[in-house]
Enzyme design. Structure first.
Site, mmCIF file in Angstrom:
data_model
loop_
_atom_site.group_PDB
_atom_site.id
_atom_site.type_symbol
_atom_site.label_atom_id
_atom_site.label_comp_id
_atom_site.label_asym_id
_atom_site.label_seq_id
_atom_site.Cartn_x
_atom_site.Cartn_y
_atom_site.Cartn_z
ATOM 1 C CG ASP A 98 -4.460 0.963 -2.936
ATOM 2 O OD1 ASP A 98 -4.969 1.336 -1.864
ATOM 3 O OD2 ASP A 98 -3.473 0.209 -3.014
ATOM 4 C CG ASP A 199 -1.936 -3.664 -0.873
ATOM 5 O OD1 ASP A 199 -2.398 -3.050 0.096
ATOM 6 O OD2 ASP A 199 -1.896 -4.906 -0.937
ATOM 7 C CD GLU A 250 0.297 -1.356 3.175
ATOM 8 O OE1 GLU A 250 0.229 -2.263 2.353
ATOM 9 O OE2 GLU A 250 -0.582 -1.164 4.034
ATOM 10 C CG HIS A 314 -7.692 1.531 3.694
ATOM 11 N ND1 HIS A 314 -6.484 2.145 3.384
ATOM 12 C CD2 HIS A 314 -7.532 0.238 3.352
ATOM 13 C CE1 HIS A 314 -5.668 1.276 2.865
ATOM 14 N NE2 HIS A 314 -6.262 0.110 2.840
ATOM 15 C CG ASP A 315 -5.186 -1.084 6.000
ATOM 16 O OD1 ASP A 315 -4.148 -1.197 5.331
ATOM 17 O OD2 ASP A 315 -6.290 -1.512 5.629
HETATM 18 O O1 ISL Z 1 -1.932 -5.980 8.012
HETATM 19 C C1 ISL Z 1 -0.971 -5.522 8.593
HETATM 20 C C2 ISL Z 1 -0.741 -5.849 9.973
HETATM 21 O O2 ISL Z 1 -1.647 -5.037 10.694
HETATM 22 C C3 ISL Z 1 -0.060 -4.545 7.911
HETATM 23 O O3 ISL Z 1 1.144 -4.426 8.447
HETATM 24 C C4 ISL Z 1 0.017 -4.999 6.475
HETATM 25 O O4 ISL Z 1 1.228 -4.812 5.823
HETATM 26 C C5 ISL Z 1 -0.994 -4.124 5.804
HETATM 27 O O5 ISL Z 1 -2.195 -4.285 6.469
HETATM 28 C C6 ISL Z 1 -1.227 -4.429 4.363
HETATM 29 O O6 ISL Z 1 -2.361 -3.666 4.036
HETATM 30 C C7 ISL Z 1 -2.668 -3.628 2.675
HETATM 31 O O7 ISL Z 1 -2.800 -4.948 2.165
HETATM 32 C C8 ISL Z 1 -3.857 -5.739 2.663
HETATM 33 C C9 ISL Z 1 -5.206 -5.000 2.703
HETATM 34 O O8 ISL Z 1 -6.134 -5.744 3.489
HETATM 35 C C10 ISL Z 1 -5.036 -3.614 3.310
HETATM 36 O O9 ISL Z 1 -6.281 -2.910 3.287
HETATM 37 C C11 ISL Z 1 -3.975 -2.887 2.513
HETATM 38 O O10 ISL Z 1 -3.816 -1.548 2.966
HETATM 39 C C12 ISL Z 1 -3.953 -6.935 1.734
HETATM 40 O O11 ISL Z 1 -3.991 -6.467 0.415
#
Ligand code: ISL
Length: 543
Positions: A98, A199, A250, A314-315
């Site tokens: 990542d 990311d 992403e 993870h999100d």
């Molecule tokens: O956060 C969002 C809205 O819910 C997403 O659309 C956003 O583009 C995404 O969460 C980005 O995530 C990535 O970057 C973040 C990190 O916290 C996340 O874990 C990672 O997957 C900041 O680096």
């Protein structure tokens, strides 16, 4: 469409801090991943995606990098990483890392230098602007805060952050900074990694002049701005094109037409993308809408660019809780979604624990939640007058911590994840839902995933087959075919809790096909009418 190894791959996402702890500090670590490589290989996957483990103050679980060339101590050492990479390669597993290059930590030396003064040589490596009428330069909010600007009194300017205050955005207009990023990418690729998950990569370009937004709550102004493709084409020329790697971006909030610009093989930017039309924009399951999304992305990309299929990471909260039925039909619905995802066009990503049907969680106190995004939002809601109970209940279902609870290995203390105090509480259902139980049950979700992956390898129609949706008028049933080199795969499923008949087109007489896999014992259906039980899914092959 040229052959590339990653088109036929299944990716397993390892959120290492919640995977397996070998030193008892309560955090998973890289050695823990190495110890579990045989388990991961046993599932049959091809690639491991590791979430960030670079040095970091860890405000956003590693997505705030303070040194791209060293390892966060709680994850381990560079030696640990090299042993993990070697162990994976010896087992025929590839590893993608990542990489966060839209922003760094506010503790990164680059940022400390940038903020040291307006004349700093690195001032322009980040985005600094004067305030307007004593306030922020514009009315934008960030993903994690009510404003995207943080005031710095030392130089009487604001810096821009798309996420948390601790995550200042890099200024991609600065060529010197870009070259430093490319040099770092080569460093990791020369170590032998097999690619990157990039990311928030669609955020690299910012709206020219940072104009006020008509509606600051619609944060689409943060992503997919003009200029982003110039950076990605340069990144590809300078770095990616020199290696046979997987690059998955992403890319939130884009249409299929916009998404194609990132992954069209002729444009030489990224290999594939995660779009968020489902996970970020479909809070609860809506099969009608899911079918529409699948058709639009198939029509938008197929034959020109490669898609990715995932329903949790993870999100995003765990699919069996959010979209399936984690109560009386947890096993059946987990298998239904697995069969669907493995049969759809695109690379399939399995998030750790998905293969044993791990569920979302409900902690009763905000103190049990660790996610900066949720804690910031909780403060925002309570600060706006919402009572604490209500704010918690509003945020619990979609909290990113739903999918970040420790991997459940067995029924011993802390689910066998750690001998220490886990950094986040274990889901209380670990005594029933765990790897040991799954491996001891021939009918488990784990073996169903493993069989699906075996089928993808045995029949290229899963990978290269043209997609045709069926049962279009059925809002609670999903069926489609994939066709390739004279073979036809038929996926058919029932999303209801009750039995329903699926009447297939006449030419699909299942007596002419072979049942490859199903989540119920097969009844003797014949002809083109299938009686499907609650959350039943089947995959047939017609030669
Ligand atoms: O956060 C969002 C809205 O819910 C997403 O659309 C956003 O583009 C995404 O969460 C980005 O995530 C990535 O970057 C973040 C990190 O916290 C996340 O874990 C990672 O997957 C900041 O680096």
């Amino acid at each position: 469409m040229e052959f590339r190894w990653w088109k036929e791959s299944v990716v397993y996402q390892v959120y290492w801090r919640s995977f397996y702890d070998t030193d008892g500090d309560g955090y998973g670590d890289l050695r823990g991943v190495t110890e579990k490589l045989d388990y991961i290989m046993g599932l049959g996957v091809d690639v491991i995606w590791l979430n960030p483990f670079y040095a970091s103050p860890d405000k956003d679980n590693g997505y705030d990098i303070s040194d791209y060339y060293s390892i966060m101590p709680k994850a381990g050492t560079m030696r640990d990483f090299e042993e993990l990479l070697d162990g994976a390669h010896r087992r025929g597993l590839k590893v993608i890392m990542d990489l966060v290059v839209n922003h760094t930590s506010d503790q990164h030396p680059w940022f400390l230098e940038s903020r040291s003064g307006k004349e700093s040589p690195k001032r322009d490596w980040y985005i600094w602007r004067d305030g307007v009428e004593g306030g922020a330069p514009n009315n934008w909010r960030s993903y994690f805060c009510p404003t995207a600007w943080e005031y710095d009194s030392a130089t009487d300017q604001f810096y821009f952050h798309s996420f948390a205050v601790e995550q200042p955005d890099l200024n991609w207009q600065n060529e010197e900074m870009r070259k430093e990023i490319y040099k770092m990418m080569h460093y990791w690729l020369k170590k032998g990694i097999d690619g990157f998950r990039l990311d928030a990569i669609a955020l690299l370009a910012k709206q020219e002049g940072f104009p006020n937004a008509k509606n600051p709550e619609d944060i689409s102004y943060l992503t997919n701005n003009p200029g982003v493709h110039d950076y990605l084409q340069e990144m590809n020329r300078e770095v990616f094109s020199h290696y046979d790697i997987l690059t998955v971006g992403e890319v939130a909030f884009v249409s299929p037409q916009e998404g194609l610009l990132y992954v069209d093989e002729k444009r030489k930017e990224l290999n594939t993308l995660f779009h968020f039309e489902v996970c970020d924009e479909m809070p609860i399951w809506d099969l009608k809408r899911f079918k529409e999304i699948q058709k639009r992305w198939y029509d938008g990309l197929w034959g020109r660019g490669w898609n990715s299929q995932f329903l949790n990471n993870h999100d995003h909260t765990r699919l069996v809780t959010r979209y399936g039925n984690d109560a009386e039909y947890r096993v059946e619905s987990a298998k239904l979604f697995a069969a669907m995802l493995h049969s759809l066009p695109g690379i399939h990503y399995i998030y750790q624990g998905e293969e044993i049907g791990m569920t979302g969680v409900r902690f009763e106190s905000i103190d049990d939640y660790k996610d900066i995004a949720m804690k910031n939002k909780y403060q925002e809601l309570v600060g706006a007058g919402m009572n604490a109970e209500q704010a918690l209940s509003v945020l619990q279902p979609l909290s990113r911590d739903n999918s970040r609870t420790p991997m459940q290995w067995n029924s011993s203390m802390n689910a066998g994840f750690t001998t220490g105090q886990p950094w986040i509480r274990v889901n209380p259902n670990y005594k029933e839902i765990n790897v040991k139980n799954a491996l001891n049950d021939s009918n488990s979700i784990f073996y169903f995933y493993r069989k699906l992956i075996e089928l993808r390898k045995a029949y290229k129609v899963f990978v290269y087959g043209d997609y045709q949706s069926l049962l279009e008028s059925e809002d609670q049933m999903y069926a489609f075919t994939r066709t390739y080199e004279g073979k036809t795969l038929l996926f058919v499923s029932n999303f209801r809790k009750s039995v329903h008949n699926a009447v297939l087109p006449r030419e699909l007489n299942i007596s002419d096909g072979r049942l490859l896999i199903g989540n119920y014992e097969r009844d003797g259906d014949e002809g083109n009418t299938l009686q499907l039980k609650a959350f039943e899914a089947r995959i047939y092959l017609f030669m």
